[in-house]
Design an enzyme around this catalytic site. Structure first.
Site, PDB file in Angstrom:
ATOM      1  CE1 TYR A   1      -9.800   3.927 -31.132  1.00  0.00           C
ATOM      2  CE2 TYR A   1     -11.378   2.728 -29.798  1.00  0.00           C
ATOM      3  CZ  TYR A   1     -10.216   2.760 -30.534  1.00  0.00           C
ATOM      4  OH  TYR A   1      -9.470   1.619 -30.669  1.00  0.00           O
TER       5      TYR A   1
ATOM      6  CG  PHE B   1       5.530  18.214 -13.723  1.00  0.00           C
ATOM      7  CD1 PHE B   1       5.439  18.826 -12.480  1.00  0.00           C
ATOM      8  CD2 PHE B   1       5.312  18.986 -14.868  1.00  0.00           C
ATOM      9  CE1 PHE B   1       5.117  20.182 -12.374  1.00  0.00           C
ATOM     10  CE2 PHE B   1       5.002  20.336 -14.760  1.00  0.00           C
ATOM     11  CZ  PHE B   1       4.890  20.923 -13.516  1.00  0.00           C
TER      12      PHE B   1
ATOM     13  NE  ARG C   1       9.492  19.581 -19.233  1.00  0.00           N
ATOM     14  CZ  ARG C   1       8.311  19.054 -18.930  1.00  0.00           C
ATOM     15  NH1 ARG C   1       7.224  19.499 -19.536  1.00  0.00           N
ATOM     16  NH2 ARG C   1       8.204  18.100 -18.046  1.00  0.00           N
TER      17      ARG C   1
ATOM     18  CE  LYS D   1       1.426  14.084 -25.845  1.00  0.00           C
ATOM     19  NZ  LYS D   1       0.679  13.607 -24.684  1.00  0.00           N
TER      20      LYS D   1
ATOM     21  CB  THR E   1      10.012  10.917 -17.682  1.00  0.00           C
ATOM     22  OG1 THR E   1       8.618  10.781 -17.991  1.00  0.00           O
ATOM     23  CG2 THR E   1      10.824  10.829 -18.947  1.00  0.00           C
TER      24      THR E   1
ATOM     25  NE  ARG F   1     -12.263  -4.216 -21.246  1.00  0.00           N
ATOM     26  CZ  ARG F   1     -12.387  -4.356 -19.940  1.00  0.00           C
ATOM     27  NH1 ARG F   1     -13.433  -4.956 -19.420  1.00  0.00           N
ATOM     28  NH2 ARG F   1     -11.460  -3.885 -19.129  1.00  0.00           N
TER      29      ARG F   1
ATOM     30  CE1 TYR G   1       5.060  15.154 -25.893  1.00  0.00           C
ATOM     31  CE2 TYR G   1       5.033  17.325 -26.897  1.00  0.00           C
ATOM     32  CZ  TYR G   1       4.718  16.502 -25.841  1.00  0.00           C
ATOM     33  OH  TYR G   1       4.055  17.002 -24.739  1.00  0.00           O
TER      34      TYR G   1
END
Ligand code: NAD
Ligand code: UDP
Length: 310
Positions: free
Chosen positions: A158, A12, A185, A148, A36, A105, A144
């Site tokens: 990083y 989406f 949803r 996250k 999805t 990289r 989820y």
């Protein structure tokens, strides 16, 4: 001209982002495993010489040469991310490590699509970026939410360890054309039910709130954040107009003059009771704010659903 990788590019938000980046004169590599996402979302781009489609799963490393990476790959709707929760965590953790490794990289800047779910069931309203959240680590939404949150940690490590340029967008509920019709949803469910003449399902008593951002506004925010110098903290992107779920159902009924009945169903576990972004930081750092009012966005979304239903 930049060469830009969009993971989850057939989804989406990702497909709207591909449109926008191509429009701005970039080359786009859209990477997706089609869990999805859908080819319908990007079909109109397949003949564009500046667009490339790669079927790949970000849980596996990939070798590419790019200038920027938008890491959007991850199912976003509760029924999809709970379908295979271990895979959801893998996508956020191993997938984000792979994308950060790639960024390191090739010295690309990376934007991580995070979420308001990092705030869990918040005890602070509206939610500011400095709030650390109230997340259940072992519930059905945790794959989820915690995935996250770990992805955000990885981005900052990083950056500290390898000087990777990272941007983190905490995206709040977003809606619009190309939402999957079956994604469960609330906006897609209520519009589909309304168009089919079925009862509109409200979980709980409908007093829980969400703040809905139209997709075009959100994409503007993502691109602004990627290209801004601001990198001190994650940035909330969403529409601060907060409505109860019952009000949302009313708006949809008003627009279409429908009179479908409301059907109350049990509230899912760990469903947040209130959610509303504080977007002062995005206003200040990105000069960004959403512009499309809920009613206008709903009209456009309803038109899209009508056309998809044939
Ligand atoms: P979506 O489900 O439509 O898109 C996700 C895309 O990622 C799909 O095309 C899917 O096939 C792909 N994908 C999933 N796992 C993958 C993997 N392992 N490897 C490669 N591709 C994979 O969802 P969306 O609404 O477009 O969300 C995009 C991103 O924005 C997600 O990271 C989501 O967590 C985040 N987000 C969305 C919202 C929202 O309201 N839409 C809110 C907060 C955060
Ligand atoms: N919801 C609802 N009816 C539905 C689908 C969802 O009342 O048919 C509720 C859900 O319980 C939640 C809110 O709407 O309180 C938003 O749900 P969604 O799954 O869209 O997003 P999220 O909970 O991840 O914000």
């Amino acid at each position: 001209m930049n060469r830009i990788l969009v993971t989850g590019g057939a989804g989406f938000l990702g497909s709207h982002l591909c449109d926008r980046l191509l429009n701005d004169g970039n080359e786009v590599i859209c990477l997706d495993n089609f869990f999805t996402g859908s080819k319908d979302n990007i079909e109109h781009l397949l003949t564009d010489p500046h667009f490339e489609l790669l079927r790949h799963d970000i849980v596996q490393p990939v070798l590419l040469e790019v200038d920027q990476i938008y890491n959007l790959a991850c199912p976003a709707s509760p029924i999809h991310y709970q379908y295979n929760p271990v895979k959801t965590t893998k996508t956020s953790v191993m997938g984000t490590i792979n994308m950060l490794g790639l960024a390191k990289r090739v010295k690309a800047r990376i934007l991580q699509a995070s979420t308001s779910e990092v705030y869990g069931d918040p005890t602070v309203h509206p939610q500011t970026e400095s709030y650390w959240g109230n997340v259940n680590p072992v519930g059905v939404r945790s794959c989820y939410d915690e995935g996250k949150r770990a992805a955000e940690t990885l981005c900052f490590d990083y950056r500290r360890q390898n000087n990777v340029e990272v941007r983190i967008a905490r995206i709040f509920n977003t809606y619009g054309p190309r939402m999957a019709l079956n994604d469960g949803r609330v906006v897609s469910n209520l519009i589909l039910q309304m168009l089919r003449g079925e009862p509109m399902t409200i979980y709980g008593d409908g007093s829980q709130t969400r703040s809905f951002c139209y997709v075009a506004d959100l994409i503007d925010g993502l691109v602004s954040l990627m290209n801004s110098d601001y990198d001190d903290s994650p940035v909330n992107l969403g529409n601060p107009h907060e409505v109860t779920i019952l009000e949302l159902a009313e708006r949809i009924r008003e627009i279409t003059a429908a009179d479908n009945p409301i059907e109350f169903q049990p509230l899912p576990a760990d469903d947040p009771t209130r959610r509303c972004p504080d977007i002062s930081l995005a206003r200040r750092a990105l000069d960004w704010k959403p512009r499309i009012p809920l009613e206008e966005g709903l009209r456009r979304t309803i038109d899209f659903f009508r056309s998809r239903m044939g």
